[in-house]
Design a protein around this motif. Structure first.
Motif, PDB file in Angstrom:
ATOM      1  N   ALA A  79       0.706  -1.224  -0.100  1.00 51.79           N
ATOM      2  CA  ALA A  79       0.139  -0.071   0.045  1.00 51.79           C
ATOM      3  C   ALA A  79       0.656   1.348   0.477  1.00 51.79           C
ATOM      4  N   MET A  80       2.059   1.233   0.811  1.00 51.27           N
ATOM      5  CA  MET A  80       2.282   2.755   1.180  1.00 51.27           C
ATOM      6  C   MET A  80       3.472   3.188  -0.505  1.00 51.27           C
ATOM      7  N   ILE A  81       3.962   1.529  -1.144  1.00 52.34           N
ATOM      8  CA  ILE A  81       4.201   1.630  -2.249  1.00 52.34           C
ATOM      9  C   ILE A  81       3.373   2.133  -3.535  1.00 52.34           C
ATOM     10  N   GLY A  82       2.199   0.883  -3.778  1.00 53.80           N
ATOM     11  CA  GLY A  82       1.308   2.096  -4.117  1.00 53.80           C
ATOM     12  C   GLY A  82       0.844   3.162  -4.692  1.00 53.80           C
ATOM     13  N   PHE A  83       0.906   3.863  -3.092  1.00 52.55           N
ATOM     14  CA  PHE A  83       0.769   5.129  -2.910  1.00 52.55           C
ATOM     15  C   PHE A  83       1.951   6.074  -3.069  1.00 52.55           C
ATOM     16  N   LEU A  84       2.808   5.698  -3.252  1.00 54.40           N
ATOM     17  CA  LEU A  84       4.054   6.215  -3.228  1.00 54.40           C
ATOM     18  C   LEU A  84       4.297   6.172  -5.148  1.00 54.40           C
ATOM     19  N   ALA A  85       4.194   5.636  -5.764  1.00 54.02           N
ATOM     20  CA  ALA A  85       4.384   5.279  -7.193  1.00 54.02           C
ATOM     21  C   ALA A  85       3.367   6.580  -8.164  1.00 54.02           C
ATOM     22  N   VAL A  86       2.018   6.233  -7.082  1.00 47.36           N
ATOM     23  CA  VAL A  86       0.407   7.088  -7.857  1.00 47.36           C
ATOM     24  C   VAL A  86       0.957   9.066  -7.961  1.00 47.36           C
ATOM     25  N   VAL A  87       1.791   8.482  -6.220  1.00 48.73           N
ATOM     26  CA  VAL A  87       2.019  10.326  -6.139  1.00 48.73           C
ATOM     27  C   VAL A  87       3.664  10.573  -6.985  1.00 48.73           C
ATOM     28  N   VAL A  88       4.387   9.951  -7.391  1.00 53.04           N
ATOM     29  CA  VAL A  88       5.541  10.205  -8.661  1.00 53.04           C
ATOM     30  C   VAL A  88       4.322  10.531  -9.530  1.00 53.04           C
ATOM     31  N   LEU A  89       4.081   9.277 -10.065  1.00 48.96           N
ATOM     32  CA  LEU A  89       2.901   9.899 -11.774  1.00 48.96           C
ATOM     33  C   LEU A  89       2.071  10.788 -11.665  1.00 48.96           C
ATOM     34  N   LYS A  91       3.147  13.658  -9.761  1.00 46.81           N
ATOM     35  CA  LYS A  91       3.768  15.139  -9.956  1.00 46.81           C
ATOM     36  C   LYS A  91       4.461  14.929 -11.746  1.00 46.81           C
ATOM     37  N   VAL A  92       5.275  13.596 -11.639  1.00 45.58           N
ATOM     38  CA  VAL A  92       5.282  13.599 -13.583  1.00 45.58           C
ATOM     39  C   VAL A  92       4.439  14.328 -14.679  1.00 45.58           C
ATOM     40  N   TYR A  93       2.931  13.952 -14.417  1.00 50.24           N
ATOM     41  CA  TYR A  93       1.991  14.208 -15.119  1.00 50.24           C
ATOM     42  C   TYR A  93       1.950  15.905 -15.112  1.00 50.24           C
ATOM     43  N   THR A  94       1.824  16.358 -13.354  1.00 47.40           N
ATOM     44  CA  THR A  94       1.439  17.965 -13.510  1.00 47.40           C
ATOM     45  C   THR A  94       3.195  18.674 -14.122  1.00 47.40           C
ATOM     46  N   ASP A  95       4.208  18.089 -13.654  1.00 42.27           N
ATOM     47  CA  ASP A  95       5.055  18.761 -14.651  1.00 42.27           C
ATOM     48  C   ASP A  95       5.363  18.908 -15.925  1.00 42.27           C
TER      49      ASP A  95
END
Length: 114
Positions: A79-89, A91-95
């Motif tokens: 769950a923690m890894i999945g949450f971090l993956a979505v946050v990174v995705l 961030k990349v999308y908004t950047d």
């Protein structure tokens, strides 16, 4: 598969959990299709988040069915890894979107100033 020493209630709960697992697997497959075919990147990110959540629930249900406590630890880590993956995705999308908008604004300024 099911021990004979189980009561009727335990048997019903066991079959209910197996049914829930099957439903979750079908929903993961539907979300996988959405993540591939999604019309927008935001739809794909939401689908990946849904897949992460459903896999976490699948692991938790498996922990209950198999009565293995270590699977709950794996569930929490996933769950923690999945949450971090979505946050990174996200961030990349908004950047990438803001970089594209900045690039368009820069080309408009050059066209107006030239």
């Amino acid at each position: 598969m099911i021990p004979e020493s189980m009561t009727l209630l335990e048997t019903v709960i066991h079959y209910f959990l197996i049914g829930a697992l099957l439903l979750l697997i079908v929903l993961v497959l539907c979300s996988l299709i959405r993540s591939v075919r999604g019309p927008a990147v935001a739809d794909r990110i939401v689908a990946v988040n849904m897949i992460n959540t459903m896999v976490t629930v699948i692991i938790a249900v498996m922990a209950v069915i198999l009565q293995e406590g270590y699977l709950m630890d794996i569930c929490l880590i996933y769950a923690m890894i999945g949450f971090l993956a979505v946050v990174v995705l996200t961030k990349v999308y908004t950047d990438s979107r803001t970089a594209g908008q900045d690039k368009e604004k820069g080309s408009e300024k050059r066209a107006d100033g030239a």
